[in-house]
Write a protein that holds these residues in place. Structure first.
Motif, PDB file in Angstrom:
ATOM      1  N   ASP A  16     114.964  41.436  70.521  1.00  0.00           N
ATOM      2  CA  ASP A  16     113.793  42.295  70.381  1.00  0.00           C
ATOM      3  C   ASP A  16     114.208  43.729  70.676  1.00  0.00           C
ATOM      4  N   ILE A  17     113.714  44.663  69.858  1.00  0.00           N
ATOM      5  CA  ILE A  17     113.990  46.082  70.074  1.00  0.00           C
ATOM      6  C   ILE A  17     112.799  46.688  70.810  1.00  0.00           C
ATOM      7  N   LYS A  18     113.067  47.250  71.976  1.00  0.00           N
ATOM      8  CA  LYS A  18     112.012  47.851  72.790  1.00  0.00           C
ATOM      9  C   LYS A  18     111.689  49.253  72.282  1.00  0.00           C
ATOM     10  N   SER A  19     110.603  49.820  72.755  1.00  0.00           N
ATOM     11  CA  SER A  19     110.153  51.146  72.311  1.00  0.00           C
ATOM     12  C   SER A  19     111.153  52.250  72.634  1.00  0.00           C
ATOM     13  N   ASP A  20     112.028  52.035  73.634  1.00  0.00           N
ATOM     14  CA  ASP A  20     113.042  53.043  73.969  1.00  0.00           C
ATOM     15  C   ASP A  20     114.360  52.773  73.237  1.00  0.00           C
ATOM     16  N   ASP A  21     114.317  51.884  72.230  1.00  0.00           N
ATOM     17  CA  ASP A  21     115.461  51.528  71.381  1.00  0.00           C
ATOM     18  C   ASP A  21     116.541  50.719  72.095  1.00  0.00           C
ATOM     19  N   THR A  22     116.246  50.176  73.255  1.00  0.00           N
ATOM     20  CA  THR A  22     117.154  49.226  73.877  1.00  0.00           C
ATOM     21  C   THR A  22     116.740  47.827  73.412  1.00  0.00           C
ATOM     22  N   ILE A  23     117.584  46.841  73.692  1.00  0.00           N
ATOM     23  CA  ILE A  23     117.283  45.487  73.236  1.00  0.00           C
ATOM     24  C   ILE A  23     117.098  44.539  74.421  1.00  0.00           C
ATOM     25  N   GLU A  24     116.363  43.460  74.164  1.00  0.00           N
ATOM     26  CA  GLU A  24     116.131  42.433  75.175  1.00  0.00           C
ATOM     27  C   GLU A  24     115.876  41.098  74.483  1.00  0.00           C
ATOM     28  N   ASN A  25     115.787  40.045  75.263  1.00  0.00           N
ATOM     29  CA  ASN A  25     115.407  38.726  74.777  1.00  0.00           C
ATOM     30  C   ASN A  25     116.390  38.182  73.730  1.00  0.00           C
ATOM     31  N   GLU A  26     117.669  38.101  74.092  1.00  0.00           N
ATOM     32  CA  GLU A  26     118.659  37.506  73.176  1.00  0.00           C
ATOM     33  C   GLU A  26     118.321  36.048  72.935  1.00  0.00           C
ATOM     34  N   ARG A  27     118.412  35.638  71.676  1.00  0.00           N
ATOM     35  CA  ARG A  27     118.185  34.242  71.326  1.00  0.00           C
ATOM     36  C   ARG A  27     118.993  33.891  70.080  1.00  0.00           C
ATOM     37  N   VAL A  28     119.253  32.610  69.893  1.00  0.00           N
ATOM     38  CA  VAL A  28     119.954  32.146  68.709  1.00  0.00           C
ATOM     39  C   VAL A  28     118.924  31.981  67.597  1.00  0.00           C
ATOM     40  N   PHE A  29     119.107  32.740  66.531  1.00  0.00           N
ATOM     41  CA  PHE A  29     118.218  32.659  65.370  1.00  0.00           C
ATOM     42  C   PHE A  29     118.631  31.481  64.486  1.00  0.00           C
ATOM     43  N   HIS A  30     119.954  31.324  64.285  1.00  0.00           N
ATOM     44  CA  HIS A  30     120.469  30.178  63.528  1.00  0.00           C
ATOM     45  C   HIS A  30     121.900  29.899  63.962  1.00  0.00           C
ATOM     46  N   ASP A  31     122.240  28.611  64.017  1.00  0.00           N
ATOM     47  CA  ASP A  31     123.589  28.193  64.393  1.00  0.00           C
ATOM     48  C   ASP A  31     124.189  27.379  63.241  1.00  0.00           C
ATOM     49  N   PHE A  32     125.301  27.868  62.681  1.00  0.00           N
ATOM     50  CA  PHE A  32     125.966  27.204  61.561  1.00  0.00           C
ATOM     51  C   PHE A  32     126.974  26.148  62.021  1.00  0.00           C
ATOM     52  N   SER A  33     127.157  25.951  63.307  1.00  0.00           N
ATOM     53  CA  SER A  33     128.219  25.090  63.833  1.00  0.00           C
ATOM     54  C   SER A  33     128.209  23.682  63.253  1.00  0.00           C
ATOM     55  N   ASN A  34     127.053  23.095  63.056  1.00  0.00           N
ATOM     56  CA  ASN A  34     126.967  21.717  62.567  1.00  0.00           C
ATOM     57  C   ASN A  34     126.909  21.629  61.048  1.00  0.00           C
ATOM     58  N   GLU A  35     127.081  22.761  60.367  1.00  0.00           N
ATOM     59  CA  GLU A  35     126.969  22.774  58.913  1.00  0.00           C
ATOM     60  C   GLU A  35     128.328  22.828  58.218  1.00  0.00           C
ATOM     61  N   GLY A  36     129.396  22.877  58.986  1.00  0.00           N
ATOM     62  CA  GLY A  36     130.714  22.886  58.394  1.00  0.00           C
ATOM     63  C   GLY A  36     131.071  24.165  57.672  1.00  0.00           C
ATOM     64  N   ARG A  37     130.454  25.258  58.023  1.00  0.00           N
ATOM     65  CA  ARG A  37     130.787  26.535  57.398  1.00  0.00           C
ATOM     66  C   ARG A  37     130.757  27.633  58.439  1.00  0.00           C
ATOM     67  N   ALA A  38     131.396  28.728  58.083  1.00  0.00           N
ATOM     68  CA  ALA A  38     131.412  29.886  58.977  1.00  0.00           C
ATOM     69  C   ALA A  38     130.037  30.535  58.997  1.00  0.00           C
ATOM     70  N   GLY A  39     129.851  31.459  59.897  1.00  0.00           N
ATOM     71  CA  GLY A  39     128.599  32.192  59.980  1.00  0.00           C
ATOM     72  C   GLY A  39     128.510  33.259  58.905  1.00  0.00           C
ATOM     73  N   VAL A  40     127.813  34.336  59.204  1.00  0.00           N
ATOM     74  CA  VAL A  40     127.609  35.406  58.231  1.00  0.00           C
ATOM     75  C   VAL A  40     128.218  36.707  58.734  1.00  0.00           C
ATOM     76  N   ASP A  41     128.626  37.545  57.794  1.00  0.00           N
ATOM     77  CA  ASP A  41     129.140  38.875  58.115  1.00  0.00           C
ATOM     78  C   ASP A  41     128.044  39.924  57.944  1.00  0.00           C
ATOM     79  N   GLY A  42     127.404  39.906  56.789  1.00  0.00           N
ATOM     80  CA  GLY A  42     126.363  40.886  56.488  1.00  0.00           C
ATOM     81  C   GLY A  42     124.991  40.281  56.636  1.00  0.00           C
TER      82      GLY A  42
END
Length: 115
Positions: A16-42
């Motif tokens: 989440d981007i806060k009003s002062d442009d800092t970030i908080e609340n890190e979370r995993v949006f998607h995990d490719f680990s069980n799909e047999g492929r690498a993640g994303v670059d872009g």
């Protein structure tokens, strides 16, 4: 434009981007680990809040809630991999994708957000 998405190995993280442009609340949006492929670059976001991620064997599209909506596969040519993507053209409905020594253009029905 209140969430920052980051490709982190085989995962996409969201912050989440806060009003002062800092970030908080890190979370995993998607995990490719069980799909047999690498993640994303872009990573980019369209006007409906869908998240587009390019990497390795294709472009994966996710809903704002993280549900995988579909994949656009790379052309079946040895060694071709997608690396990054951006929405372009005046209406932002053209997806430009780069990888290796190639540039692809894909016309879409939805516009990307202005970045």
């Amino acid at each position: 434009e209140k969430i920052l998405y980051v490709g982190a190995g085989r995962r996409i993280l969201a912050y989440d981007i806060k009003s002062d442009d800092t970030i908080e609340n890190e979370r995993v949006f998607h995990d490719f680990s069980n799909e047999g492929r690498a993640g994303v670059d872009g990573i980019n976001v369209d006007s409906k809040g869908n998240v587009w991620g390019a990497g390795g064997t294709g472009i994966t599209v996710f809903s704002p809630q993280g549900k995988q909506l579909g994949t656009i596969a790379v052309p079946q040519v040895q060694g071709v991999r997608f690396g990054n993507l951006a929405f372009g053209d005046p209406d932002r409905k053209t997806l430009y994708v780069v990888g290796n020594k190639n540039l692809w253009r894909i016309r879409l029905k939805v516009a990307g957000v202005r970045s």
